[in-house]
Scaffold this motif. Sequence first.
Motif, PDB file in Angstrom:
ATOM      1  N   ASN A  79       3.964   6.706   4.495  1.00  0.00           N
ATOM      2  CA  ASN A  79       3.814   7.188   5.874  1.00  0.00           C
ATOM      3  C   ASN A  79       4.848   6.564   6.798  1.00  0.00           C
ATOM      4  O   ASN A  79       5.445   7.237   7.639  1.00  0.00           O
ATOM      5  CB  ASN A  79       2.415   6.877   6.407  1.00  0.00           C
ATOM      6  N   TYR A  97       4.026   2.998  15.605  1.00  0.00           N
ATOM      7  CA  TYR A  97       3.801   1.641  15.098  1.00  0.00           C
ATOM      8  C   TYR A  97       4.150   0.605  16.168  1.00  0.00           C
ATOM      9  O   TYR A  97       4.881   0.892  17.110  1.00  0.00           O
ATOM     10  CB  TYR A  97       4.663   1.404  13.856  1.00  0.00           C
ATOM     11  N   ASP A 111       0.412  -4.652   8.289  1.00  0.00           N
ATOM     12  CA  ASP A 111      -0.938  -4.699   7.757  1.00  0.00           C
ATOM     13  C   ASP A 111      -1.734  -5.900   8.255  1.00  0.00           C
ATOM     14  O   ASP A 111      -2.962  -5.883   8.264  1.00  0.00           O
ATOM     15  CB  ASP A 111      -0.802  -4.789   6.220  1.00  0.00           C
ATOM     16  N   LEU A 121       0.500   3.520   3.155  1.00  0.00           N
ATOM     17  CA  LEU A 121       1.130   2.982   4.365  1.00  0.00           C
ATOM     18  C   LEU A 121       2.651   3.042   4.255  1.00  0.00           C
ATOM     19  O   LEU A 121       3.350   3.390   5.210  1.00  0.00           O
ATOM     20  CB  LEU A 121       0.710   1.525   4.595  1.00  0.00           C
ATOM     21  N   SER A 167       0.854  -1.188   0.000  1.00  0.00           N
ATOM     22  CA  SER A 167       0.000   0.000   0.000  1.00  0.00           C
ATOM     23  C   SER A 167       0.891   1.239   0.000  1.00  0.00           C
ATOM     24  O   SER A 167       1.693   1.449   0.905  1.00  0.00           O
ATOM     25  CB  SER A 167      -0.892   0.009   1.243  1.00  0.00           C
ATOM     26  N   VAL A 170       6.272  -3.136   6.126  1.00  0.00           N
ATOM     27  CA  VAL A 170       4.970  -2.471   5.992  1.00  0.00           C
ATOM     28  C   VAL A 170       3.870  -3.499   5.715  1.00  0.00           C
ATOM     29  O   VAL A 170       2.771  -3.406   6.269  1.00  0.00           O
ATOM     30  CB  VAL A 170       5.033  -1.363   4.915  1.00  0.00           C
TER      31      VAL A 170
END
Length: 255
Positions: free
Chosen positions: A198, A218, A254, A195, A192, A250
Amino acid sequence: MQAKKKYGQNFLINQNIINEITNLINPNENDLLIEIGPGQGALTKYLAQKKSKLICIEIDKDMHAYLDKFENENCHIIYDDILSTNLKDITINFDKIFVIGNLPYYITSPIIEYLINNLKAEKMIFMVQKEVANRYCAEINTKDYGYFTLYLRYFYNVKKEIFVSKDNFRPIPKVDSMVISLTKRNDTPSVSKKLYFNFLKEAFSHKRKTLKNNIKSYDFNKVKEVLNKYNLSDNVRAENIRENIYIDIVNNLDN
Ligand code: SAH
């Protein structure tokens, strides 16, 4: 005519370099070539002879005096700020889009981001400040390797093409330059975008801190799982992590 500092005007005067730059891009008949900041037409002169249509976007209306002569059915000059030009309208009906420009250095990164968000260009050729090229093309484990390196790399293979020292411009700028090429990747990472970017922004937010201390928003346990898989320590820094590992991290967040 006096060059305008506020528009980042430094005109390229070395014909050999102008030739080399314009040879880096060779669009076909049904393609569109966009030149950003044609200025007095140093590159335009050669670009107008290519097979494709050419659209130039120049903010400074005083350049009419130099650019009017290029206007014909294959070449059109738009006097506007590139950052507010509606690119979607001008780029429909073409096979592929190519972009070239000796960019004004005060807004290099905003221009590249704007192009990435508003165009799907096949290839882009830019003259940028040498230090900026170093960041865009940085290798892992260097201080230049940062958010923008990986941001660009997500979309394009970025390569240094031609070093251009400052005395090839008038007026002579304070810094040397580098021509770079961005060629669209056909192996875009599967992650993504939102994501990923960021996460990278946070990861590189404080250069001196470890990754762990940068990514407080996170779950570090999930990050750690991936780091361990690649034998990276919990105290690793953002600049020591390669793209595919970031993608793994990442994607693991998710789950
Ligand atoms: N291509 C020319 C000029 C490079 S200088 C040469 O190589 O000699 C950068 C050019 O970008 C200038 O002509 C400047 O007026 C133009 N420019 C600056 N800001 C711009 C913007 N926001 N949108 C479009 N053009 C811009």
